[in-house]
Design a protein around this motif. Structure first.
Motif, mmCIF file in Angstrom:
data_model
loop_
_atom_site.group_PDB
_atom_site.id
_atom_site.type_symbol
_atom_site.label_atom_id
_atom_site.label_comp_id
_atom_site.label_asym_id
_atom_site.label_seq_id
_atom_site.Cartn_x
_atom_site.Cartn_y
_atom_site.Cartn_z
ATOM 1 N N GLN A 101 -14.951 2.114 3.746
ATOM 2 C CA GLN A 101 -14.729 0.818 3.118
ATOM 3 C C GLN A 101 -13.780 0.988 1.947
ATOM 4 O OE1 GLN A 101 -18.279 -1.425 2.369
ATOM 5 N NE2 GLN A 101 -17.372 -2.574 0.698
ATOM 6 N N VAL A 102 -12.846 0.006 1.793
ATOM 7 C CA VAL A 102 -11.921 0.020 0.659
ATOM 8 C C VAL A 102 -11.894 -1.365 0.039
ATOM 9 C CG1 VAL A 102 -10.433 1.880 1.511
ATOM 10 C CG2 VAL A 102 -9.965 -0.486 2.174
ATOM 11 N N GLN A 103 -11.546 -1.413 -1.226
ATOM 12 C CA GLN A 103 -11.367 -2.681 -1.911
ATOM 13 C C GLN A 103 -9.981 -2.701 -2.521
ATOM 14 O OE1 GLN A 103 -13.301 -5.552 -2.018
ATOM 15 N NE2 GLN A 103 -11.298 -6.219 -2.790
ATOM 16 N N PRO A 104 -9.061 -3.491 -1.945
ATOM 17 C CA PRO A 104 -7.702 -3.547 -2.472
ATOM 18 C C PRO A 104 -7.616 -4.376 -3.748
ATOM 19 C CG PRO A 104 -7.791 -4.142 -0.138
ATOM 20 C CD PRO A 104 -9.188 -4.193 -0.674
ATOM 21 N N LEU A 105 -6.693 -3.996 -4.623
ATOM 22 C CA LEU A 105 -6.428 -4.738 -5.853
ATOM 23 C C LEU A 105 -4.925 -4.748 -6.082
ATOM 24 C CD1 LEU A 105 -7.479 -6.187 -8.360
ATOM 25 C CD2 LEU A 105 -7.558 -3.960 -9.506
ATOM 26 N N ALA A 122 -3.706 -0.997 -5.221
ATOM 27 C CA ALA A 122 -4.558 0.179 -5.360
ATOM 28 C C ALA A 122 -5.880 -0.109 -4.679
ATOM 29 C CB ALA A 122 -4.763 0.478 -6.838
ATOM 30 N N ALA A 123 -6.291 0.794 -3.823
ATOM 31 C CA ALA A 123 -7.513 0.585 -3.048
ATOM 32 C C ALA A 123 -8.573 1.606 -3.436
ATOM 33 C CB ALA A 123 -7.219 0.682 -1.565
ATOM 34 N N SER A 124 -9.718 1.112 -3.816
ATOM 35 C CA SER A 124 -10.841 2.006 -4.102
ATOM 36 C C SER A 124 -11.417 2.524 -2.801
ATOM 37 C CB SER A 124 -11.904 1.256 -4.900
ATOM 38 O OG SER A 124 -12.431 0.199 -4.110
ATOM 39 N N GLY A 125 -12.180 3.598 -2.888
ATOM 40 C CA GLY A 125 -12.800 4.148 -1.682
ATOM 41 C C GLY A 125 -12.159 5.452 -1.275
ATOM 42 N N ARG A 126 -12.889 6.229 -0.504
ATOM 43 C CA ARG A 126 -12.443 7.564 -0.132
ATOM 44 C C ARG A 126 -11.718 7.620 1.191
ATOM 45 N NH1 ARG A 126 -17.865 11.166 -1.522
ATOM 46 N NH2 ARG A 126 -18.074 10.540 -3.704
ATOM 47 N N THR A 127 -11.657 6.479 1.889
ATOM 48 C CA THR A 127 -11.143 6.507 3.257
ATOM 49 C C THR A 127 -9.835 5.737 3.403
ATOM 50 O OG1 THR A 127 -12.525 4.589 3.780
ATOM 51 C CG2 THR A 127 -13.429 6.771 4.249
ATOM 52 N N PHE A 128 -9.080 5.636 2.340
ATOM 53 C CA PHE A 128 -7.847 4.849 2.338
ATOM 54 C C PHE A 128 -6.924 5.252 3.477
ATOM 55 C CE2 PHE A 128 -4.556 2.301 0.554
ATOM 56 C CZ PHE A 128 -3.378 3.018 0.656
ATOM 57 N N SER A 129 -6.797 6.534 3.739
ATOM 58 C CA SER A 129 -5.809 7.025 4.697
ATOM 59 C C SER A 129 -6.132 6.683 6.144
ATOM 60 C CB SER A 129 -5.639 8.543 4.552
ATOM 61 O OG SER A 129 -6.854 9.197 4.846
ATOM 62 N N GLY A 182 15.205 -5.977 5.820
ATOM 63 C CA GLY A 182 16.396 -5.644 5.041
ATOM 64 C C GLY A 182 16.279 -5.992 3.569
ATOM 65 N N ARG A 183 15.235 -6.738 3.191
ATOM 66 C CA ARG A 183 15.045 -7.109 1.783
ATOM 67 C C ARG A 183 13.780 -6.492 1.195
ATOM 68 N NH1 ARG A 183 14.171 -12.212 0.336
ATOM 69 N NH2 ARG A 183 13.146 -12.830 2.289
ATOM 70 N N PHE A 184 12.732 -6.406 1.982
ATOM 71 C CA PHE A 184 11.456 -5.865 1.505
ATOM 72 C C PHE A 184 11.231 -4.482 2.125
ATOM 73 C CE2 PHE A 184 9.118 -10.203 0.843
ATOM 74 C CZ PHE A 184 10.147 -10.622 0.024
ATOM 75 N N THR A 185 10.552 -3.625 1.363
ATOM 76 C CA THR A 185 10.206 -2.291 1.862
ATOM 77 C C THR A 185 8.760 -1.982 1.522
ATOM 78 O OG1 THR A 185 12.479 -1.510 1.541
ATOM 79 C CG2 THR A 185 10.771 0.159 1.826
ATOM 80 N N ILE A 186 7.998 -1.625 2.530
ATOM 81 C CA ILE A 186 6.605 -1.237 2.328
ATOM 82 C C ILE A 186 6.512 0.284 2.349
ATOM 83 C CG2 ILE A 186 6.014 -1.367 4.789
ATOM 84 C CD1 ILE A 186 3.238 -2.447 3.933
ATOM 85 N N SER A 187 5.669 0.829 1.489
ATOM 86 C CA SER A 187 5.450 2.269 1.444
ATOM 87 C C SER A 187 4.027 2.522 0.979
ATOM 88 C CB SER A 187 6.458 2.950 0.513
ATOM 89 O OG SER A 187 6.332 2.463 -0.811
ATOM 90 N N ARG A 188 3.582 3.755 1.133
ATOM 91 C CA ARG A 188 2.224 4.083 0.690
ATOM 92 C C ARG A 188 2.183 5.520 0.184
ATOM 93 N NH1 ARG A 188 -1.664 3.173 5.569
ATOM 94 N NH2 ARG A 188 -3.242 4.022 4.137
ATOM 95 N N ASP A 189 1.218 5.750 -0.703
ATOM 96 C CA ASP A 189 0.946 7.086 -1.224
ATOM 97 C C ASP A 189 -0.545 7.323 -1.025
ATOM 98 O OD1 ASP A 189 0.445 9.378 -2.710
ATOM 99 O OD2 ASP A 189 1.824 8.823 -4.305
ATOM 100 N N ASN A 190 -0.887 8.055 0.007
ATOM 101 C CA ASN A 190 -2.309 8.256 0.316
ATOM 102 C C ASN A 190 -3.020 9.091 -0.741
ATOM 103 O OD1 ASN A 190 -2.178 6.685 2.604
ATOM 104 N ND2 ASN A 190 -2.000 8.415 4.024
ATOM 105 N N ALA A 191 -2.293 9.924 -1.454
ATOM 106 C CA ALA A 191 -2.909 10.718 -2.521
ATOM 107 C C ALA A 191 -3.337 9.826 -3.680
ATOM 108 C CB ALA A 191 -1.942 11.782 -3.002
ATOM 109 N N LYS A 192 -2.666 8.682 -3.830
ATOM 110 C CA LYS A 192 -2.986 7.749 -4.909
ATOM 111 C C LYS A 192 -3.729 6.512 -4.414
ATOM 112 C CE LYS A 192 0.941 9.046 -7.828
ATOM 113 N NZ LYS A 192 2.152 8.571 -8.559
ATOM 114 N N VAL A 200 -0.613 1.317 -1.883
ATOM 115 C CA VAL A 200 0.472 0.836 -1.034
ATOM 116 C C VAL A 200 1.371 -0.059 -1.891
ATOM 117 C CG1 VAL A 200 -0.862 -1.148 -0.189
ATOM 118 C CG2 VAL A 200 1.063 -0.291 1.143
ATOM 119 N N TYR A 201 2.663 -0.014 -1.601
ATOM 120 C CA TYR A 201 3.650 -0.737 -2.395
ATOM 121 C C TYR A 201 4.436 -1.701 -1.509
ATOM 122 C CZ TYR A 201 2.758 3.319 -5.381
ATOM 123 O OH TYR A 201 2.151 4.297 -6.117
#
Length: 123
Positions: free
Chosen positions: A1-5, A23-30, A66-76, A79-80
């Motif tokens: 379970q995660v809780q996005p903010l 930023a998502a709380s929880g240990r299973t983000f990935s 071409g205008r928006f870019t999504i990315s993620r950092d699983n260590a943190k 998602v952006y």
């Protein structure tokens, strides 16, 4: 379970840029596909972009390609969404969502949602 903010929304002129964070709380983000949706006043919530669990795959709605870019950092556990060349029609509340499906663009395919962050683009 995660809780996005979500964070990072604001007021910007047309042509400008913003970077949204989720930023998502929880240990299973990935294990979750992460997505951004948006909802403008008087309109239904619409899909914007998604990123796969590893970050290797992304998918965008046509209006933001071409205008928006999504990315993620699983260590943190974050998602952006980088928003460039913003237009007044991008004005909406932007929501971050987490789901277990793959290429899922329907809101009912996502299990966890943030509260949203307002993006307003002035002309």
């Amino acid at each position: 379970q995660v809780q996005p903010l979500e964070s990072g929304g604001g007021l910007v002129q047309a042509g400008g840029s913003l970077r949204l964070s989720c930023a998502a709380s929880g240990r299973t983000f990935s294990i979750y596909t992460m997505a951004w949706f948006r909802q403008a006043p008087g309109k239904e919530r619409e899909f914007v972009a998604l990123i796969s669990r590893s970050g290797a795959s992304t998918y965008y709605t046509n209006s933001v390609k071409g205008r928006f870019t999504i990315s993620r950092d699983n260590a943190k556990n974050t998602v952006y969404l980088q928003l460039n060349s913003l237009k007044p029609e991008d004005t909406a509340v932007y929501y971050c969502a987490a789901g277990r499906l793959g290429i899922a663009t329907m809101s009912n395919e996502y299990d966890y949602w943030g509260q949203g962050t307002q993006v307003t683009v002035s002309s």
